[in-house]
Each structure stands twice: as C-alpha cells, then as structure tokens.
Design a protein around this motif. Structure first.
Motif, PDB file in Angstrom:
ATOM      1  N   GLU A   1       0.675  -1.239   0.078  1.00  0.00           N
ATOM      2  CA  GLU A   1       0.024   0.045   0.133  1.00  0.00           C
ATOM      3  C   GLU A   1       0.753   1.224  -0.081  1.00  0.00           C
ATOM      4  O   GLU A   1       0.679   2.149  -0.752  1.00  0.00           O
ATOM      5  CB  GLU A   1      -1.031   0.127   1.073  1.00  0.00           C
ATOM      6  CG  GLU A   1      -1.672   0.992   1.289  1.00  0.00           C
ATOM      7  CD  GLU A   1      -2.947   0.953   0.359  1.00  0.00           C
ATOM      8  OE1 GLU A   1      -3.666   2.179   0.138  1.00  0.00           O
ATOM      9  OE2 GLU A   1      -3.321   0.217  -0.263  1.00  0.00           O
TER      10      GLU A   1
ATOM     11  N   ARG B   1       4.157   5.859  -5.605  1.00  0.00           N
ATOM     12  CA  ARG B   1       4.068   5.628  -6.955  1.00  0.00           C
ATOM     13  C   ARG B   1       3.286   6.702  -7.495  1.00  0.00           C
ATOM     14  O   ARG B   1       3.486   7.348  -8.464  1.00  0.00           O
ATOM     15  CB  ARG B   1       3.856   4.284  -7.553  1.00  0.00           C
ATOM     16  CG  ARG B   1       5.179   3.586  -7.453  1.00  0.00           C
ATOM     17  CD  ARG B   1       4.930   2.043  -8.145  1.00  0.00           C
ATOM     18  NE  ARG B   1       6.176   1.337  -7.850  1.00  0.00           N
ATOM     19  CZ  ARG B   1       6.267   0.027  -7.882  1.00  0.00           C
ATOM     20  NH1 ARG B   1       5.080  -0.562  -7.762  1.00  0.00           N
ATOM     21  NH2 ARG B   1       7.168  -0.648  -7.816  1.00  0.00           N
ATOM     22  N   GLU B   2       2.036   6.938  -7.028  1.00  0.00           N
ATOM     23  CA  GLU B   2       1.080   7.826  -7.412  1.00  0.00           C
ATOM     24  C   GLU B   2       1.548   9.103  -7.239  1.00  0.00           C
ATOM     25  O   GLU B   2       1.452  10.037  -8.042  1.00  0.00           O
ATOM     26  CB  GLU B   2      -0.273   7.585  -6.541  1.00  0.00           C
ATOM     27  CG  GLU B   2      -1.176   6.268  -7.067  1.00  0.00           C
ATOM     28  CD  GLU B   2      -2.332   6.176  -6.063  1.00  0.00           C
ATOM     29  OE1 GLU B   2      -2.765   6.760  -5.142  1.00  0.00           O
ATOM     30  OE2 GLU B   2      -2.943   5.055  -6.381  1.00  0.00           O
ATOM     31  N   LYS B   3       2.021   9.540  -6.115  1.00  0.00           N
ATOM     32  CA  LYS B   3       2.591  10.698  -5.599  1.00  0.00           C
ATOM     33  C   LYS B   3       3.647  11.217  -6.820  1.00  0.00           C
ATOM     34  O   LYS B   3       3.707  12.130  -7.179  1.00  0.00           O
ATOM     35  CB  LYS B   3       3.160  10.883  -4.460  1.00  0.00           C
ATOM     36  CG  LYS B   3       2.171  10.898  -3.024  1.00  0.00           C
ATOM     37  CD  LYS B   3       2.883  11.244  -1.784  1.00  0.00           C
ATOM     38  CE  LYS B   3       1.811  11.376  -0.723  1.00  0.00           C
ATOM     39  NZ  LYS B   3       2.394  11.512   0.438  1.00  0.00           N
TER      40      LYS B   3
ATOM     41  N   ARG C   1       2.369   1.834  -3.416  1.00  0.00           N
ATOM     42  CA  ARG C   1       1.334   2.248  -4.310  1.00  0.00           C
ATOM     43  C   ARG C   1       1.181   3.537  -4.288  1.00  0.00           C
ATOM     44  O   ARG C   1       1.159   4.398  -5.213  1.00  0.00           O
ATOM     45  CB  ARG C   1       0.103   1.454  -4.317  1.00  0.00           C
ATOM     46  CG  ARG C   1      -0.917   1.908  -5.158  1.00  0.00           C
ATOM     47  CD  ARG C   1      -2.188   1.261  -4.824  1.00  0.00           C
ATOM     48  NE  ARG C   1      -2.763   1.754  -3.481  1.00  0.00           N
ATOM     49  CZ  ARG C   1      -3.630   2.908  -3.199  1.00  0.00           C
ATOM     50  NH1 ARG C   1      -3.469   3.758  -4.422  1.00  0.00           N
ATOM     51  NH2 ARG C   1      -3.739   3.229  -2.072  1.00  0.00           N
ATOM     52  N   LYS C   2       1.023   4.202  -3.046  1.00  0.00           N
ATOM     53  CA  LYS C   2       0.865   5.683  -2.678  1.00  0.00           C
ATOM     54  C   LYS C   2       2.134   6.431  -3.046  1.00  0.00           C
ATOM     55  O   LYS C   2       1.936   7.597  -3.730  1.00  0.00           O
ATOM     56  CB  LYS C   2       0.702   5.970  -1.152  1.00  0.00           C
ATOM     57  CG  LYS C   2      -0.627   5.382  -0.681  1.00  0.00           C
ATOM     58  CD  LYS C   2      -0.973   5.880   0.790  1.00  0.00           C
ATOM     59  CE  LYS C   2      -2.163   5.218   1.124  1.00  0.00           C
ATOM     60  NZ  LYS C   2      -2.380   5.416   2.563  1.00  0.00           N
TER      61      LYS C   2
ATOM     62  N   ALA D   1       4.006   9.995  -9.926  1.00  0.00           N
ATOM     63  CA  ALA D   1       3.431  10.233 -11.125  1.00  0.00           C
ATOM     64  C   ALA D   1       2.707  11.358 -11.045  1.00  0.00           C
ATOM     65  O   ALA D   1       2.809  11.909 -12.206  1.00  0.00           O
ATOM     66  CB  ALA D   1       2.514   9.238 -11.289  1.00  0.00           C
ATOM     67  N   ALA D   2       2.249  12.000 -10.002  1.00  0.00           N
ATOM     68  CA  ALA D   2       1.386  13.337  -9.917  1.00  0.00           C
ATOM     69  C   ALA D   2       2.422  14.018 -10.109  1.00  0.00           C
ATOM     70  O   ALA D   2       2.455  15.004 -10.894  1.00  0.00           O
ATOM     71  CB  ALA D   2       0.408  13.393  -8.835  1.00  0.00           C
TER      72      ALA D   2
END
Length: 71
Positions: A46, A52-54, A49-50, A56-57
């Motif tokens: 988890e 990687r999202e940050k 994943r968080k 990418a953003a």
C-alpha cells in the motif's frame, strides 16, 4: 523438586497440561508469525502504491510546467 530445562518436559505441570511447542514456536516463529508477515507485506504494498501515485502526479505537474514554459 526437580527443575526441568526442557519446555516439552514440564515437570510439576500435572501430567502434560502444557502444549508441546515446536522448535519454531519456541523461537517465536509460529503460525501467528505468517499472519504478521502477510500484514506487513500488505502495508508495504500500500505504501509503495501511494508513493508511486505521488511520483506520477509530481511528474505530470512538472511536464505541464515545462509545456507552458516552452509556449
């Protein structure tokens, strides 16, 4: 009274009321440990994943900033 040095030979326990523990259980690597490890793996997944999202953003906003600077 005799002192037992072996957990599986419980002297004075009234005829084996204690559960025989495997070597792994005595070293705290029993069946409950697998659940703990699974929970830790889930938390790590988890978190990754968080992150990687940050990332990418942040990369998307950086690219958007580059596009406006070039125009």
């Amino acid at each position: 009274m005799t002192v037992s040095k072996n957990i599986n030979n419980p002297v004075g326990q009234g005829g084996g009321k204690r559960k025989k523990q495997s070597r792994a259980e005595r070293q705290n690597h029993g069946p409950h440990r697998n659940l703990d490890r699974q929970g830790a793996a889930d938390q790590k997944a988890e978190l990754v994943r968080k992150m990687r999202e940050k990332a990418a953003a942040a990369e998307a906003t950086e690219q958007a900033g580059d596009d406006t600077a070039k125009s």
